[in-house]
Design a protein around this motif. Structure first.
Motif, PDB file in Angstrom:
ATOM      1  N   ARG A   1       0.344  -1.338   0.259  1.00  0.00           N
ATOM      2  CA  ARG A   1      -0.136  -0.193  -0.199  1.00  0.00           C
ATOM      3  C   ARG A   1       0.701   1.172  -0.134  1.00  0.00           C
ATOM      4  NH1 ARG A   1      -3.065   1.164   4.492  1.00  0.00           N
ATOM      5  NH2 ARG A   1      -4.447   1.663   3.238  1.00  0.00           N
ATOM      6  N   PHE A   2       0.324   2.272  -1.130  1.00  0.00           N
ATOM      7  CA  PHE A   2       1.261   3.633  -1.229  1.00  0.00           C
ATOM      8  C   PHE A   2       0.758   4.461  -0.606  1.00  0.00           C
ATOM      9  CE2 PHE A   2       3.611   0.081  -3.013  1.00  0.00           C
ATOM     10  CZ  PHE A   2       4.737  -0.021  -2.604  1.00  0.00           C
ATOM     11  N   PHE A   3       0.774   6.096  -0.249  1.00  0.00           N
ATOM     12  CA  PHE A   3      -0.084   6.861  -0.769  1.00  0.00           C
ATOM     13  C   PHE A   3       0.204   8.150  -1.103  1.00  0.00           C
ATOM     14  CE2 PHE A   3       0.026  11.108   1.733  1.00  0.00           C
ATOM     15  CZ  PHE A   3      -1.734  11.291   1.448  1.00  0.00           C
ATOM     16  N   CYS A   4      -0.949   8.293  -2.104  1.00  0.00           N
ATOM     17  CA  CYS A   4      -0.380   8.759  -3.645  1.00  0.00           C
ATOM     18  C   CYS A   4      -1.169  10.159  -3.131  1.00  0.00           C
ATOM     19  CB  CYS A   4      -0.516   8.072  -4.140  1.00  0.00           C
ATOM     20  SG  CYS A   4      -0.309   8.521  -5.864  1.00  0.00           S
TER      21      CYS A   4
ATOM     22  N   ALA B   1      -0.513   6.431  17.702  1.00  0.00           N
ATOM     23  CA  ALA B   1      -1.746   7.407  17.252  1.00  0.00           C
ATOM     24  C   ALA B   1      -2.586   7.527  16.111  1.00  0.00           C
ATOM     25  CB  ALA B   1      -0.923   9.308  17.656  1.00  0.00           C
ATOM     26  N   ALA B   2      -1.623   7.050  14.963  1.00  0.00           N
ATOM     27  CA  ALA B   2      -1.589   7.298  13.416  1.00  0.00           C
ATOM     28  C   ALA B   2      -2.084   5.491  13.483  1.00  0.00           C
ATOM     29  CB  ALA B   2      -0.259   7.178  12.209  1.00  0.00           C
TER      30      ALA B   2
ATOM     31  N   VAL C   1       2.450   8.794   7.493  1.00  0.00           N
ATOM     32  CA  VAL C   1       2.461   8.310   6.577  1.00  0.00           C
ATOM     33  C   VAL C   1       2.611   6.757   6.230  1.00  0.00           C
ATOM     34  CG1 VAL C   1       2.544   8.281   4.237  1.00  0.00           C
ATOM     35  CG2 VAL C   1       1.594  10.420   5.261  1.00  0.00           C
ATOM     36  N   ALA C   2       3.759   6.191   6.746  1.00  0.00           N
ATOM     37  CA  ALA C   2       4.036   5.379   6.510  1.00  0.00           C
ATOM     38  C   ALA C   2       3.289   4.388   7.481  1.00  0.00           C
ATOM     39  CB  ALA C   2       5.502   5.043   7.115  1.00  0.00           C
TER      40      ALA C   2
ATOM     41  N   GLY D   1      -5.263   2.443   7.366  1.00  0.00           N
ATOM     42  CA  GLY D   1      -5.566   3.868   7.850  1.00  0.00           C
ATOM     43  C   GLY D   1      -5.390   4.484   6.388  1.00  0.00           C
ATOM     44  N   ASN D   2      -6.986   4.553   5.538  1.00  0.00           N
ATOM     45  CA  ASN D   2      -7.073   4.971   4.227  1.00  0.00           C
ATOM     46  C   ASN D   2      -7.011   7.110   4.565  1.00  0.00           C
ATOM     47  OD1 ASN D   2      -6.820   3.313   2.555  1.00  0.00           O
ATOM     48  ND2 ASN D   2      -9.010   2.566   2.798  1.00  0.00           N
ATOM     49  N   ARG D   3      -6.992   7.100   5.900  1.00  0.00           N
ATOM     50  CA  ARG D   3      -7.267   8.479   6.229  1.00  0.00           C
ATOM     51  C   ARG D   3      -5.919   8.661   7.224  1.00  0.00           C
ATOM     52  NH1 ARG D   3     -11.849  11.416   3.973  1.00  0.00           N
ATOM     53  NH2 ARG D   3     -13.555   9.868   3.489  1.00  0.00           N
ATOM     54  N   VAL D   4      -4.901  10.003   6.616  1.00  0.00           N
ATOM     55  CA  VAL D   4      -3.492  10.265   7.173  1.00  0.00           C
ATOM     56  C   VAL D   4      -3.896  11.161   8.003  1.00  0.00           C
ATOM     57  CG1 VAL D   4      -1.464  11.125   7.014  1.00  0.00           C
ATOM     58  CG2 VAL D   4      -2.274   9.442   5.174  1.00  0.00           C
TER      59      VAL D   4
END
Length: 242
Positions: free
Chosen positions: A3-6, A96-97, A133-134, A141-144
């Protein structure tokens, strides 16, 4: 599936060059054209994506189906805290994330050991945002969560809007007159968000404690034991989102 944040607009059927950070992660994992990855941009849900080209430093993908998957807590929970010292803040942001915090506000308080200003503060904020993010890439999680710029305690309190019934403000406190956090949460209005305020090592001083209460923060306790600053904050988060 990796999975990668874009953080760019994403649409099904779109051909996309991955942003630099995501592209580097794909390169490090030695993924190849034809392999499938998952992308999310923080706006909700996630996309399937197929790698179509691997350059020396760039990666192209084709976006597939969007899945409206949400793994966020039912209750929005935010955390403001006097920053713990050393690497404990990194660890706290990561955990926390993972738990699903919606936002983090680092604070300078009277007892704060870690003091950040200027370029150093900006770099730390960027680093902590990358840690968040990581953590979301790892946990699904889909909301940073947003890691806000470091702020002075008194100035931050003044910037808050007036307390209202839609938000429960909780001050983690060892002073007399506290109420068990579980009891406070149970009495909160349905759908109310939670804003936690937690001190650094040594806690808030008496003046800061009084200012927080005047701003609508109810003093709460996690029990008779004295927890480390980072432990107390994460325990409160875990209880609030359970």
């Amino acid at each position: 599936m990796p999975r990668f944040f874009c953080p760019v607009p994403l649409n099904e059927g779109q051909s996309l060059a991955l942003p630099g950070t995501a592209a580097r992660h794909v390169q490090v994992l030695r993924l190849q054209p034809g392999q499938t990855i998952t992308l999310f941009n923080g706006e909700g849900g996630e996309w399937e994506a197929t790698i179509t080209r691997m350059g020396r430093s760039d990666v192209d993908v084709m976006l597939g189906a969007h899945h409206a998957t949400e793994r966020e807590p039912d209750r929005e929970v935010r955390l403001a805290l006097g920053m713990p010292a050393n690497e404990r803040m990194d660890w706290l942001v990561e955990k926390a994330a993972e738990l699903g915090v919606a936002g983090l506000q680092p604070l300078h308080t009277a007892h704060s050991v870690l003091r950040l200003t200027g370029e150093r503060a900006t770099k730390k904020q960027g680093h902590w945002q990358s840690v968040a993010v990581a953590a979301c890439e790892q946990c699904g999680g889909n909301r940073v969560p947003t890691v806000h710029a470091v702020a002075d305690f008194a100035a931050w309190l003044k910037s808050l809007p007036p307390a209202n019934a839609g938000e429960l403000r909780c001050l983690l406190s060892l002073t007399e007159g506290t109420q068990p956090l579980a009891q406070t949460l149970a009495l909160a209005p349905t759908g109310a968000s939670v804003l936690f305020l937690s001190g650094p090592e040594g806690g808030l001083n008496a003046n800061e404690d009084a200012q927080a209460r005047a701003a609508g923060f109810a003093p709460v306790t996690l029990g008779p034991r004295v927890l480390r600053a980072e432990t107390a904050a994460l325990a409160a988060l875990a209880l609030a989102i359970s």
